[in-house]
Motif scaffolding. Structure first.
Motif, mmCIF file in Angstrom:
data_model
loop_
_atom_site.group_PDB
_atom_site.id
_atom_site.type_symbol
_atom_site.label_atom_id
_atom_site.label_comp_id
_atom_site.label_asym_id
_atom_site.label_seq_id
_atom_site.Cartn_x
_atom_site.Cartn_y
_atom_site.Cartn_z
ATOM 1 N N MET A 1 17.322 15.388 4.464
ATOM 2 C CA MET A 1 17.067 14.958 3.089
ATOM 3 C C MET A 1 18.171 15.487 2.172
ATOM 4 S SD MET A 1 13.707 15.670 0.734
ATOM 5 C CE MET A 1 13.661 15.156 -0.965
ATOM 6 N N VAL A 2 18.602 14.647 1.239
ATOM 7 C CA VAL A 2 19.666 15.013 0.299
ATOM 8 C C VAL A 2 19.049 15.518 -0.993
ATOM 9 C CG1 VAL A 2 21.634 14.193 -1.029
ATOM 10 C CG2 VAL A 2 21.237 13.307 1.279
ATOM 11 N N GLU A 3 19.542 16.651 -1.464
ATOM 12 C CA GLU A 3 19.100 17.211 -2.730
ATOM 13 C C GLU A 3 20.262 17.155 -3.721
ATOM 14 O OE1 GLU A 3 17.124 21.314 -4.569
ATOM 15 O OE2 GLU A 3 17.982 21.303 -2.552
ATOM 16 N N ILE A 4 20.009 16.646 -4.911
ATOM 17 C CA ILE A 4 21.031 16.553 -5.952
ATOM 18 C C ILE A 4 20.763 17.633 -6.998
ATOM 19 C CG2 ILE A 4 22.094 15.116 -7.717
ATOM 20 C CD1 ILE A 4 22.582 14.054 -4.930
ATOM 21 N N LYS A 5 21.817 18.407 -7.302
ATOM 22 C CA LYS A 5 21.698 19.464 -8.304
ATOM 23 C C LYS A 5 22.760 19.268 -9.375
ATOM 24 C CE LYS A 5 19.890 23.056 -5.188
ATOM 25 N NZ LYS A 5 20.106 24.453 -4.683
ATOM 26 N N LYS A 6 22.345 19.449 -10.617
ATOM 27 C CA LYS A 6 23.267 19.340 -11.737
ATOM 28 C C LYS A 6 24.133 20.597 -11.843
ATOM 29 C CE LYS A 6 23.139 18.824 -16.799
ATOM 30 N NZ LYS A 6 22.239 18.660 -17.960
ATOM 31 N N LEU A 59 26.113 17.849 -7.738
ATOM 32 C CA LEU A 59 26.456 18.185 -6.358
ATOM 33 C C LEU A 59 25.332 17.737 -5.437
ATOM 34 C CD1 LEU A 59 27.864 21.782 -6.928
ATOM 35 C CD2 LEU A 59 29.169 19.831 -6.044
ATOM 36 N N ALA A 60 25.701 17.222 -4.271
ATOM 37 C CA ALA A 60 24.726 16.821 -3.257
ATOM 38 C C ALA A 60 24.681 17.882 -2.161
ATOM 39 C CB ALA A 60 25.105 15.467 -2.666
ATOM 40 N N TYR A 61 23.476 18.259 -1.784
ATOM 41 C CA TYR A 61 23.278 19.265 -0.739
ATOM 42 C C TYR A 61 22.482 18.645 0.404
ATOM 43 C CZ TYR A 61 24.610 22.944 -4.072
ATOM 44 O OH TYR A 61 25.286 23.742 -4.968
#
Length: 380
Positions: A1-6, A59-61
């Motif tokens: 799963m991809v997590e997007i963080k500002k 950023l994508a994690y």
């Protein structure tokens, strides 16, 4: 799963910038951008483009590791000029994972939709002075510090998402510096001087930095590029920064101005070139000048330790284009290139529809060797 963080702080901004260097460290064609330039461009307190722009970075994690990045931007002045509600994506980089690229684009769309936008487009910068376009041809050619480089899978991901269409293409040429100036340029230059009293002028640094001529260059650029795709007028603060970033450091031999002798030597056109830093930058540590990166660039600036020159900007006021002012610029620069020992010139991105500019390369030994594309789709 991809997590997007500002990106919320200086640490995450450094991670945002660093991701590009990490992703392309082993690529023989990518050129590291100057690290301090990236910081100055993305820092909202340093970049005067934020007078008319708003932006956030993401950023994508995946599995706790950074796997992608993107900037979401709105240029209000450009949207007003072109009657669009466009959210821009830029600084888009990602591993070869469609889940990652889709998550990044969805994030920009959502960010734009929340601000009333109905289109997404890119890659763009904040203004046309930033890098724009996604590389779609020329993956096996050494890039430059002025353009985007990306892996071949990037456009495949964008086009497979559905709905994206080509909005604009830019083409770039590699040009052999001729041993003798083409007769057409020399003949037209002589005619222009005699008939219209236009003439070449080589600046002093005092003229450029203290007597307003550097700022005049970018005012001409505003007039010259006004009707080109997506352009927004540069503000006075943006012009001041461009003079500081480029003109102040330029080799004056590689800047050519055209003045109108019938109008008190008014500047009506210009050409700006820089020696190519591509190979020198590849010797730096992620675009950093310390501890020894500065030496590689200094050898280029001072000693011309490169066989290639980059043609950055050419601008001629609309009313002078049919008078052959461009030929005066080329006629002068070709001689300068030969004198300084350059064998090749890299012509920076030109719109594929700009036939007047593209027609100049037919008189020189040249190859169209790269293409960048801006994509667009509606936000649903």
């Amino acid at each position: 799963m991809v997590e997007i963080k500002k990106v919320e702080d200086k640490k995450s901004l450094r991670q945002f910038i660093q991701f590009y260097y990490d992703l392309y460290r082993d690529c023989p064609y990518a050129v590291p951008f100057l690290y301090f330039d990236e910081v100055a461009t993305l820092d909202k307190k340093q970049n005067p483009a934020f007078e008319v722009c708003e932006a956030d970075y993401f950023l994508a994690y995946k599995d706790g590791k950074i796997v992608g990045r993107v900037a979401a931007m709105i240029n209000r002045k450009a949207n007003e000029r072109w009657n669009r509600k466009l959210v821009r994506f830029g600084w888009l980089d990602f591993i070869d994972d469609r889940e990652v690229s889709q998550a990044l684009i969805r994030q920009v769309e959502q960010w734009g939709k929340e601000r009333g936008m109905n289109e997404i487009g890119g890659p763009f910068g904040f203004t046309d002075m930033d890098r724009e376009g996604m590389l779609v041809e020329g993956f096996d050619r050494l890039s430059t510090m002025y353009i985007n480089y990306n892996y071949p899978y990037y456009p495949q991901h964008i086009e497979d998402m559905g709905g994206f269409r080509k909005d604009n293409d830019y083409v770039e040429f590699r040009v052999k510096v001729p041993e003798k100036t083409p007769e057409k340029f020399a003949r037209i230059a002589e005619m222009v001087e005699q008939r219209y009293h236009l003439h070449v002028h080589k600046f002093t640094r005092d003229e450029l930095l203290h007597r307003g001529m550097g700022r005049e260059v970018f005012r001409i650029l505003n007039a010259t590029y006004n009707d080109l795709y997506g352009f927004s007028q540069l503000s006075e603060k943006q012009i001041d920064k461009l003079v500081s970033d480029y003109i102040e450091k330029a080799d004056l031999n590689l800047i050519t101005a055209i003045l109108d002798g019938n109008d008190h030597d008014k500047m009506v056109g210009f050409g700006i070139s820089f020696p190519s830093f591509s190979k020198a930058l590849r010797k730096t540590r992620d675009g950093r000048l310390l501890p020894f990166g500065w030496w590689h660039l200094l050898k280029i600036l001072k000693f011309h330790r490169t066989d290639t020159v980059d043609l950055l900007l050419i601008g001629v006021l609309p009313e002078y284009r049919t008078k052959g002012a461009n030929a005066l610029i080329f006629n002068d620069l070709i001689q300068r290139f030969r004198d300084d020992g350059y064998h090749w010139a890299e012509a920076m991105p030109q719109m594929e529809t700009n036939k007047a500019v593209l027609s100049h390369w037919q008189y020189l030994e040249s190859e169209q060797h790269r293409r960048h594309r801006c994509y667009c789709r509606e936000i649903k």
